[in-house]
Design a protein around this motif. Structure first.
Motif, PDB file in Angstrom:
ATOM      1  N   ALA A   1       3.393   5.814  -2.858  1.00 36.55           N
ATOM      2  CA  ALA A   1       4.593   6.525  -3.316  1.00 36.55           C
ATOM      3  C   ALA A   1       4.578   6.650  -4.833  1.00 36.55           C
ATOM      4  O   ALA A   1       4.836   7.729  -5.384  1.00 36.55           O
ATOM      5  CB  ALA A   1       5.848   5.790  -2.848  1.00 36.55           C
ATOM      6  N   LEU A   2       4.256   5.550  -5.510  1.00 39.21           N
ATOM      7  CA  LEU A   2       4.231   5.563  -6.978  1.00 39.21           C
ATOM      8  C   LEU A   2       3.163   6.513  -7.509  1.00 39.21           C
ATOM      9  O   LEU A   2       3.358   7.176  -8.530  1.00 39.21           O
ATOM     10  CB  LEU A   2       3.975   4.145  -7.507  1.00 39.21           C
ATOM     11  CG  LEU A   2       5.158   3.172  -7.372  1.00 39.21           C
ATOM     12  CD1 LEU A   2       4.719   1.756  -7.662  1.00 39.21           C
ATOM     13  CD2 LEU A   2       6.300   3.577  -8.284  1.00 39.21           C
ATOM     14  N   ALA A   3       2.023   6.606  -6.797  1.00 37.50           N
ATOM     15  CA  ALA A   3       0.931   7.475  -7.248  1.00 37.50           C
ATOM     16  C   ALA A   3       1.341   8.946  -7.259  1.00 37.50           C
ATOM     17  O   ALA A   3       0.749   9.760  -7.963  1.00 37.50           O
ATOM     18  CB  ALA A   3      -0.288   7.280  -6.352  1.00 37.50           C
TER      19      ALA A   3
ATOM     20  N   ALA B   1       0.837  -1.205   0.000  1.00 43.09           N
ATOM     21  CA  ALA B   1       0.000   0.000   0.000  1.00 43.09           C
ATOM     22  C   ALA B   1       0.872   1.254   0.000  1.00 43.09           C
ATOM     23  O   ALA B   1       0.607   2.196  -0.747  1.00 43.09           O
ATOM     24  CB  ALA B   1      -0.930  -0.013   1.208  1.00 43.09           C
ATOM     25  N   LEU B   2       1.925   1.254   0.828  1.00 47.09           N
ATOM     26  CA  LEU B   2       2.780   2.438   0.886  1.00 47.09           C
ATOM     27  C   LEU B   2       3.555   2.635  -0.409  1.00 47.09           C
ATOM     28  O   LEU B   2       3.710   3.762  -0.886  1.00 47.09           O
ATOM     29  CB  LEU B   2       3.745   2.338   2.073  1.00 47.09           C
ATOM     30  CG  LEU B   2       3.211   2.877   3.399  1.00 47.09           C
ATOM     31  CD1 LEU B   2       4.239   2.666   4.503  1.00 47.09           C
ATOM     32  CD2 LEU B   2       2.860   4.354   3.299  1.00 47.09           C
TER      33      LEU B   2
ATOM     34  N   MET C   1       8.788   3.901   9.845  1.00 48.94           N
ATOM     35  CA  MET C   1      10.175   3.650  10.239  1.00 48.94           C
ATOM     36  C   MET C   1      10.549   2.196   9.965  1.00 48.94           C
ATOM     37  O   MET C   1      11.633   1.903   9.480  1.00 48.94           O
ATOM     38  CB  MET C   1      10.359   3.990  11.718  1.00 48.94           C
ATOM     39  CG  MET C   1      11.815   4.025  12.123  1.00 48.94           C
ATOM     40  SD  MET C   1      12.812   5.119  11.081  1.00 48.94           S
ATOM     41  CE  MET C   1      12.433   6.682  11.789  1.00 48.94           C
ATOM     42  N   LEU C   2       9.636   1.278  10.257  1.00 50.10           N
ATOM     43  CA  LEU C   2       9.908  -0.152  10.038  1.00 50.10           C
ATOM     44  C   LEU C   2      10.209  -0.420   8.569  1.00 50.10           C
ATOM     45  O   LEU C   2      11.198  -1.070   8.233  1.00 50.10           O
ATOM     46  CB  LEU C   2       8.705  -0.996  10.487  1.00 50.10           C
ATOM     47  CG  LEU C   2       8.765  -2.482  10.092  1.00 50.10           C
ATOM     48  CD1 LEU C   2       9.946  -3.181  10.769  1.00 50.10           C
ATOM     49  CD2 LEU C   2       7.468  -3.178  10.450  1.00 50.10           C
ATOM     50  N   LEU C   3       9.347   0.111   7.689  1.00 52.48           N
ATOM     51  CA  LEU C   3       9.551  -0.145   6.261  1.00 52.48           C
ATOM     52  C   LEU C   3      10.800   0.550   5.739  1.00 52.48           C
ATOM     53  O   LEU C   3      11.478   0.034   4.853  1.00 52.48           O
ATOM     54  CB  LEU C   3       8.328   0.310   5.465  1.00 52.48           C
ATOM     55  CG  LEU C   3       7.106  -0.602   5.599  1.00 52.48           C
ATOM     56  CD1 LEU C   3       5.927  -0.003   4.861  1.00 52.48           C
ATOM     57  CD2 LEU C   3       7.402  -1.988   5.059  1.00 52.48           C
TER      58      LEU C   3
ATOM     59  N   TYR D   1      10.004   8.136   0.621  1.00 45.84           N
ATOM     60  CA  TYR D   1       8.591   8.087   1.017  1.00 45.84           C
ATOM     61  C   TYR D   1       8.388   7.122   2.181  1.00 45.84           C
ATOM     62  O   TYR D   1       7.675   7.429   3.140  1.00 45.84           O
ATOM     63  CB  TYR D   1       7.738   7.670  -0.183  1.00 45.84           C
ATOM     64  CG  TYR D   1       6.249   7.789   0.076  1.00 45.84           C
ATOM     65  CD1 TYR D   1       5.579   8.986  -0.167  1.00 45.84           C
ATOM     66  CD2 TYR D   1       5.518   6.713   0.566  1.00 45.84           C
ATOM     67  CE1 TYR D   1       4.220   9.109   0.068  1.00 45.84           C
ATOM     68  CE2 TYR D   1       4.161   6.825   0.806  1.00 45.84           C
ATOM     69  CZ  TYR D   1       3.514   8.034   0.558  1.00 45.84           C
ATOM     70  OH  TYR D   1       2.174   8.149   0.805  1.00 45.84           O
ATOM     71  N   LEU D   2       9.019   5.963   2.101  1.00 48.12           N
ATOM     72  CA  LEU D   2       8.895   4.992   3.190  1.00 48.12           C
ATOM     73  C   LEU D   2       9.463   5.565   4.487  1.00 48.12           C
ATOM     74  O   LEU D   2       8.895   5.355   5.562  1.00 48.12           O
ATOM     75  CB  LEU D   2       9.617   3.690   2.830  1.00 48.12           C
ATOM     76  CG  LEU D   2       9.001   2.860   1.701  1.00 48.12           C
ATOM     77  CD1 LEU D   2       9.829   1.600   1.463  1.00 48.12           C
ATOM     78  CD2 LEU D   2       7.559   2.495   1.979  1.00 48.12           C
TER      79      LEU D   2
END
Length: 197
Positions: free
Chosen positions: A126-128, A121-122, A182-184, A176-177
């Protein structure tokens, strides 16, 4: 006063004569640039190769061999610099492909205990935020498995432009992540590091 030959300029260059070096650059730089551009299809890369070629000439001036045809000599250096550059680009592409492959497989990595839905989803969000062109390049590369060259043909872009855009996409997703999870962000760094090991 008669025009100095390349041979005369080389003699002066060996003694550290900067005007002689500049004159050789003026005489042969454009052809070296055109040669590098023809092989890389990138003005930026060709400019780098041109600078590296003449830097090599200047730094090695005291050990210059007896050169009959300067044009052939400088093109040999330029060819070697170009081949080095292309090898480096190929290696970077392999590493980047491994990064993306690791991202695709990360949901199966039990050690990391990652929520794959959150990750997808993230990355989708980001891509959007990227331009339609970058989204299309990402889709063609990661979902359809097309090479840089094939993407370039479809979108009328050079291979090196496609490569540069994919690098930008990768950087943006990492940014973006980092802003949203933070985990991603840590995971993404681990995936990138794994790809370089």
């Amino acid at each position: 006063m008669p025009l100095m030959t390349d041979h005369d300029l080389l003699k002066k260059l060996k003694e550290g004569d900067e005007p002689a070096f500049r004159e050789l650059y003026a005489r042969h730089g454009r052809q070296v640039m055109a040669f590098a551009y023809h092989l890389t299809h990138s003005a930026v890369d060709a400019e780098d190769i041109l600078q590296e070629t003449f830097l090599r000439l200047w730094t090695g001036r005291e050990q210059l061999p007896e050169i009959e045809h300067f044009g052939n000599y400088i093109f040999t250096i330029a060819r070697n610099k170009t081949l080095d550059h292309l090898r480096k680009v190929a290696l970077q592409q392999k590493l980047m492909d491994r990064v993306w492959a690791n991202i695709s497989e990360v949901a199966d990595d039990l050690e990391l205990q990652l929520d794959a839905r959150e990750s997808r989803a993230l990355i989708s969000k980001a891509l959007a935020r990227l331009s339609p062109q970058k989204q299309k390049i990402f889709h063609l590369s990661r979902h359809q498995g097309l090479s840089h060259e094939e993407i370039g043909q479809q979108l009328h872009l050079s291979r090196s432009r496609v490569k540069n855009l994919l690098v930008e996409i990768l950087k943006y997703i990492r940014y973006y992540l980092a802003q949203h999870s933070m985990l991603l962000a840590v995971l993404f760094q681990l995936v990138c590091l794994k790809a370089f090991l």
